[in-house]
Design a protein around this motif. Sequence first.
Motif, PDB file in Angstrom:
ATOM      1  N   GLY A 145      69.975  29.168  51.299  1.00  0.00           N
ATOM      2  CA  GLY A 145      70.396  27.874  51.840  1.00  0.00           C
ATOM      3  C   GLY A 145      69.683  27.518  53.118  1.00  0.00           C
ATOM      4  N   ARG A 146      68.413  27.893  53.192  1.00  0.00           N
ATOM      5  CA  ARG A 146      67.617  27.590  54.384  1.00  0.00           C
ATOM      6  C   ARG A 146      66.623  26.510  53.974  1.00  0.00           C
ATOM      7  N   ASP A 147      65.309  26.740  54.100  1.00  0.00           N
ATOM      8  CA  ASP A 147      64.366  25.760  53.564  1.00  0.00           C
ATOM      9  C   ASP A 147      64.087  26.092  52.102  1.00  0.00           C
ATOM     10  N   GLY A 148      63.283  25.255  51.472  1.00  0.00           N
ATOM     11  CA  GLY A 148      62.977  25.465  50.066  1.00  0.00           C
ATOM     12  C   GLY A 148      63.676  24.474  49.164  1.00  0.00           C
ATOM     13  N   VAL A 149      63.108  24.283  47.972  1.00  0.00           N
ATOM     14  CA  VAL A 149      63.675  23.352  47.005  1.00  0.00           C
ATOM     15  C   VAL A 149      64.527  24.103  45.991  1.00  0.00           C
ATOM     16  N   ARG A 150      65.432  23.397  45.359  1.00  0.00           N
ATOM     17  CA  ARG A 150      66.232  24.003  44.311  1.00  0.00           C
ATOM     18  C   ARG A 150      65.333  24.360  43.124  1.00  0.00           C
ATOM     19  N   PRO A 151      65.595  25.472  42.474  1.00  0.00           N
ATOM     20  CA  PRO A 151      64.744  25.885  41.344  1.00  0.00           C
ATOM     21  C   PRO A 151      64.571  24.801  40.299  1.00  0.00           C
ATOM     22  N   GLU A 152      65.631  24.067  39.992  1.00  0.00           N
ATOM     23  CA  GLU A 152      65.548  23.039  38.948  1.00  0.00           C
ATOM     24  C   GLU A 152      64.682  21.850  39.356  1.00  0.00           C
ATOM     25  N   ASP A 153      64.477  21.683  40.676  1.00  0.00           N
ATOM     26  CA  ASP A 153      63.661  20.564  41.152  1.00  0.00           C
ATOM     27  C   ASP A 153      62.186  20.941  41.310  1.00  0.00           C
ATOM     28  N   ALA A 154      61.881  22.231  41.161  1.00  0.00           N
ATOM     29  CA  ALA A 154      60.543  22.720  41.480  1.00  0.00           C
ATOM     30  C   ALA A 154      59.441  22.168  40.566  1.00  0.00           C
ATOM     31  N   PRO A 155      59.619  22.105  39.236  1.00  0.00           N
ATOM     32  CA  PRO A 155      58.503  21.643  38.393  1.00  0.00           C
ATOM     33  C   PRO A 155      58.022  20.239  38.717  1.00  0.00           C
ATOM     34  N   ALA A 156      58.963  19.305  38.855  1.00  0.00           N
ATOM     35  CA  ALA A 156      58.575  17.921  39.141  1.00  0.00           C
ATOM     36  C   ALA A 156      57.923  17.803  40.509  1.00  0.00           C
ATOM     37  N   LEU A 157      58.474  18.506  41.497  1.00  0.00           N
ATOM     38  CA  LEU A 157      57.915  18.422  42.849  1.00  0.00           C
ATOM     39  C   LEU A 157      56.536  19.090  42.900  1.00  0.00           C
ATOM     40  N   ALA A 158      56.381  20.226  42.234  1.00  0.00           N
ATOM     41  CA  ALA A 158      55.078  20.888  42.207  1.00  0.00           C
ATOM     42  C   ALA A 158      54.021  19.976  41.611  1.00  0.00           C
ATOM     43  N   LYS A 159      54.390  19.247  40.565  1.00  0.00           N
ATOM     44  CA  LYS A 159      53.438  18.335  39.927  1.00  0.00           C
ATOM     45  C   LYS A 159      53.062  17.199  40.873  1.00  0.00           C
ATOM     46  N   MET A 198      64.409  34.990  38.535  1.00  0.00           N
ATOM     47  CA  MET A 198      64.532  33.543  38.686  1.00  0.00           C
ATOM     48  C   MET A 198      63.217  32.931  39.147  1.00  0.00           C
ATOM     49  N   MET A 199      62.542  33.580  40.099  1.00  0.00           N
ATOM     50  CA  MET A 199      61.280  33.052  40.605  1.00  0.00           C
ATOM     51  C   MET A 199      60.202  33.053  39.520  1.00  0.00           C
ATOM     52  N   VAL A 200      60.186  34.093  38.694  1.00  0.00           N
ATOM     53  CA  VAL A 200      59.223  34.133  37.584  1.00  0.00           C
ATOM     54  C   VAL A 200      59.503  32.986  36.613  1.00  0.00           C
ATOM     55  N   SER A 201      60.775  32.714  36.363  1.00  0.00           N
ATOM     56  CA  SER A 201      61.139  31.609  35.463  1.00  0.00           C
ATOM     57  C   SER A 201      60.730  30.264  36.040  1.00  0.00           C
ATOM     58  N   VAL A 202      60.903  30.098  37.349  1.00  0.00           N
ATOM     59  CA  VAL A 202      60.487  28.856  38.000  1.00  0.00           C
ATOM     60  C   VAL A 202      58.980  28.672  37.865  1.00  0.00           C
ATOM     61  N   ALA A 203      58.236  29.740  38.071  1.00  0.00           N
ATOM     62  CA  ALA A 203      56.777  29.666  37.940  1.00  0.00           C
ATOM     63  C   ALA A 203      56.376  29.261  36.527  1.00  0.00           C
ATOM     64  N   GLU A 204      57.049  29.801  35.528  1.00  0.00           N
ATOM     65  CA  GLU A 204      56.744  29.446  34.140  1.00  0.00           C
ATOM     66  C   GLU A 204      57.057  27.979  33.876  1.00  0.00           C
ATOM     67  N   ALA A 205      58.154  27.497  34.437  1.00  0.00           N
ATOM     68  CA  ALA A 205      58.521  26.089  34.257  1.00  0.00           C
ATOM     69  C   ALA A 205      57.497  25.166  34.909  1.00  0.00           C
ATOM     70  N   ILE A 206      56.969  25.565  36.038  1.00  0.00           N
ATOM     71  CA  ILE A 206      55.937  24.777  36.721  1.00  0.00           C
ATOM     72  C   ILE A 206      54.660  24.735  35.885  1.00  0.00           C
ATOM     73  N   LYS A 207      54.303  25.863  35.310  1.00  0.00           N
ATOM     74  CA  LYS A 207      53.120  25.898  34.442  1.00  0.00           C
ATOM     75  C   LYS A 207      53.291  24.982  33.232  1.00  0.00           C
ATOM     76  N   LYS A 208      54.492  24.980  32.670  1.00  0.00           N
ATOM     77  CA  LYS A 208      54.763  24.117  31.528  1.00  0.00           C
ATOM     78  C   LYS A 208      54.694  22.639  31.909  1.00  0.00           C
ATOM     79  N   ALA A 209      54.948  22.356  33.201  1.00  0.00           N
ATOM     80  CA  ALA A 209      54.862  20.976  33.690  1.00  0.00           C
ATOM     81  C   ALA A 209      53.417  20.561  33.941  1.00  0.00           C
ATOM     82  N   GLY A 210      52.482  21.491  33.739  1.00  0.00           N
ATOM     83  CA  GLY A 210      51.066  21.146  33.848  1.00  0.00           C
ATOM     84  C   GLY A 210      50.377  21.566  35.127  1.00  0.00           C
TER      85      GLY A 210
END
Length: 378
Positions: A145-159, A198-210
């Motif tokens: 609960g410090r800095d950083g984005v929520r995992p579910e928001d990461a793919p769209a923001l990374a793109k 969880m972090m590995v899953s977020v990375a995979e989701a970002i890759k799937k987002a292109g």
Amino acid sequence: MLRTGEFELKNFIDTPSLILDIDIFKANVKEMLSICSQNGVSLQPHAKTHRTPELGLLQQELGCDGLCVAKVGEAEGFAKAGIKKITVAYPILGSNKVERARLLAKSIDLTLAVDSLVGAESIGEVFDQHSQVCPVLLIIDSGLGRDGVRPEDAPALAKAINAVRGIKVVGVMTHEGVVYGAPDRESMITSARDTSGMMVSVAEAIKKAGVDISRVSMGASASARVAPTVQGVNQVRPGIFAFNDLGQIALGNATYETCAVRVLSTVVSRPTPDTAVIDAGSKSLSADLLPAKEHRGQYPGHGLIVGKLGWIVERLSEEHGMLKWQGEGSPKDLNIGEQIQIIPNHVCTVFSSLNESVVITQGEVVDRWRTFAPGASR
């Protein structure tokens, strides 16, 4: 005669002082390098723990993959000392800081961190004006609960960030500080594995987002022995592990023998039979208690007085440490003028407060190393 857990000190050292056994430090770094090597993971120690040029260079020489820092000023200091690869694991904002980072990126391998489109655009604008591209890690909030984005928001923001001119998203990072709150070792290990997964899953989701990213970076000493074993994690950025402190001992990650630091202090007063005062206060010892309340029963107060079972550092003011007898029976000997050694709860703040480590090997003082000036915090 040495008491259990005490460093042998063959030279007189004035107090309060931070004592660093450099041999234990080297052994701790080599151990973590071995864990990482066995799992194909790079080790990039977080040097905001010590902010000491000599220690950063030693970590690089031992085989660490550069350093991680918190602020641009720290990056500048370590680069000047000769560190070739640095990650600033903190969202930097403002054209002045970004310009300093851009100039630094011309001479070293520099990665910055972002957790917003606004922050990325402020970096990209400056870098793009000079035909440079800045590699960035997207900071993920893994529960602290410090800095950083929520995992579910990461793919769209990374793109969106990756589309900013002057920016290239190369991976994700987190400080899984939530692991420190685990009540026991089994829970800590489970939390570390879950967070890493969880972090590995977020990375995979970002890759799937292109967005083609390659780095999954974890950053806590509490979990540094667990994260490398999770498939998909390829970098860890712990800082405390090289020194250890009472927090790491409480988690089962360290022992007296693997704790490379002691705060040396002098008993200056004995107001009552069951109280004493030392010359190490909040400016010398961390005011932090241990993160997990379950650990505070076994390790109460503001550090562990080695070899003085029953005495605790109960309270701190700026220049005073108030000791209290909580052992069985009458208070054991604690004499005015006696020097005592304390394992701090949180070693990072001790380096920052005392600004110097007295370096020993086999009990002999061999050097004194200063931390960066206060300006490194910017």
